[in-house]
Design a protein around this motif. Structure first.
Motif, mmCIF file in Angstrom:
data_model
loop_
_atom_site.group_PDB
_atom_site.id
_atom_site.type_symbol
_atom_site.label_atom_id
_atom_site.label_comp_id
_atom_site.label_asym_id
_atom_site.label_seq_id
_atom_site.Cartn_x
_atom_site.Cartn_y
_atom_site.Cartn_z
ATOM 1 N N THR A 71 -24.934 -73.858 15.458
ATOM 2 C CA THR A 71 -25.740 -73.792 16.675
ATOM 3 C C THR A 71 -25.455 -75.027 17.533
ATOM 4 O OG1 THR A 71 -27.490 -72.638 15.467
ATOM 5 C CG2 THR A 71 -28.070 -73.596 17.603
ATOM 6 N N GLN A 82 -25.097 -77.327 12.582
ATOM 7 C CA GLN A 82 -25.200 -77.652 13.998
ATOM 8 C C GLN A 82 -23.937 -78.358 14.495
ATOM 9 O OE1 GLN A 82 -28.748 -80.080 14.079
ATOM 10 N NE2 GLN A 82 -30.119 -78.292 14.335
ATOM 11 N N GLY A 98 -28.039 -74.068 22.306
ATOM 12 C CA GLY A 98 -28.691 -72.915 21.683
ATOM 13 C C GLY A 98 -27.720 -71.802 21.299
ATOM 14 N N GLN A 99 -26.499 -71.853 21.810
ATOM 15 C CA GLN A 99 -25.487 -70.836 21.495
ATOM 16 C C GLN A 99 -24.975 -71.032 20.066
ATOM 17 O OE1 GLN A 99 -22.245 -70.780 24.301
ATOM 18 N NE2 GLN A 99 -21.028 -69.323 23.080
ATOM 19 N N VAL A 100 -24.641 -69.926 19.407
ATOM 20 C CA VAL A 100 -24.042 -69.984 18.073
ATOM 21 C C VAL A 100 -22.551 -69.740 18.210
ATOM 22 C CG1 VAL A 100 -23.954 -68.983 15.757
ATOM 23 C CG2 VAL A 100 -26.151 -69.205 16.931
#
Length: 354
Positions: A71, A82, A98-100
């Motif tokens: 993330t 992350q 917030g994007q994966v």
């Protein structure tokens, strides 16, 4: 693919799987999925819990990459899951917080590990498919007859080779009077075929009544084409069998078709059964007629049948009583099983004295 084939890189893997798919009808996609799963399991050693790890094999060139789903965040607090926005933008210029993203984390020397795993999976899949193929091949023969070669006696059982697999003829499925020599070819009835990790487990029999039925089907053309039907059969293996037949064509004699010219057909079955006596009688929907026929070679004077209770009273001449009952009651017993009726046989003298 041969046993000594080497999978040196991705393209070799894809080429090998293409050949395997054509030659053995084994799905390339299933093997690639299995390799991916195997490599994912191997990744757990290096990536711990590895819940966010994915292993993907390129279906065109065989290139293997390990990805971690991460993330995108401003400040990294959990490195395995992350990635900073700054780092993410090096590969994904349009990345936002917030994007994966799938971040490549392929370990060094992973190609060598992948090649080893791939070979292991391929070999395992070949064995699985061969086992599956053998099971399907012999499952199709369940409730049919096969020819086997006697290997050896193993205690009370006999090892039988059926070609690609072996079967065990247990003591319970053997005819007490039969003895076989090693390498002798015999016919067997396939009772059941079960899937097993070591290959199909096949239960065969020499005592099953349907062995006789299938033998007649193999030698009587009229049974093969449906002109003559085997309606019922009763057997005391190694001694005697009664078989009831019916012709769907009035011009075809059901018994004559089964006996054959100069008894050739029935004698072929008798030879395979090592001299077992066989009575072939005409089936009838009239239970009186059927019971009378079933008691052959004895001749009955009269038959009273109760279809509801499935019982019958039979009267025979005094001279026919022992023949109707048979040695140790065998003829009457087989006739009862053949017809499904409980048969009470009495002589004329017995009836008159009542």
């Amino acid at each position: 693919m041969g046993k000594n084939a080497q999978i040196d890189d991705g393209m070799e893997l894809i080429k090998a799987l293409n050949q395997l798919e054509k030659a053995n009808d084994i799905s390339k996609e299933k093997i690639l999925e299995a390799v991916e799963n195997s490599l994912f399991a191997a990744c757990k050693d290096q990536f711990g819990k590895a819940d966010n790890i994915k292993v993907i094999i390129n279906r065109e060139n065989g290139k293997i990459n390990v990805f971690a789903e991460k993330t995108v965040v401003n400040k990294v607090e959990d490195e395995p899951t992350q990635i900073s926005l700054e780092d993410a933008k090096t590969l994904f210029p349009n990345a936002v917080e917030g994007q994966v993203v799938n971040w490549i984390v392929t370990p060094k020397n992973f190609g060598r590990i992948a090649a080893q795993k791939a070979k292991q999976v391929v070999i395992q899949k070949i064995r699985e498919e061969e086992r599956k193929s053998l099971f399907n091949q012999y499952f199709a023969k369940e409730h049919d007859i096969v020819t086997g070669i006697v290997q050896r006696y193993n205690g009370g059982s006999i090892n039988i080779n059926l070609g690609k697999v072996d079967a065990i003829l247990s003591e319970a499925e053997q005819v007490r009077t039969e003895r076989f020599r090693p390498t002798e070819r015999i016919k067997l009835y396939v009772v059941e075929v079960k899937d097993h990790s070591r290959g199909p487990k096949i239960t065969v029999s020499r005592t099953h009544p349907d062995l006789v039925k299938r033998l007649f089907e193999s030698v009587v053309t009229e049974i093969k084409d449906g002109t003559v039907e085997i309606k019922s059969i009763s057997r005391e293996a190694g001694s005697r069998t009664k078989i009831a037949v019916y012709s769907n064509n009035p011009e075809v004699d059901a018994v004559g078709a089964c006996v054959g010219l100069n008894r050739f057909r029935v004698e072929e079955v008798v030879r395979e059964l090592r001299g077992e006596k066989i009575d072939i009688v005409v089936w009838s929907e009239d239970p009186r007629v059927f019971i009378m026929n079933a008691l052959s070679p004895a001749r009955a004077i009269s038959v009273e049948a109760n279809p509801e209770e499935k019982t019958a009273k039979v009267v025979v001449a005094d001279s026919q009583l022992s023949l109707a009952i048979g040695k140790e009651g065998q003829n009457a017993r087989l006739a009862a099983r053949l017809t499904g009726y409980k048969i009470d046989i009495k002589s004329e003298s017995q009836i008159l004295s009542e």
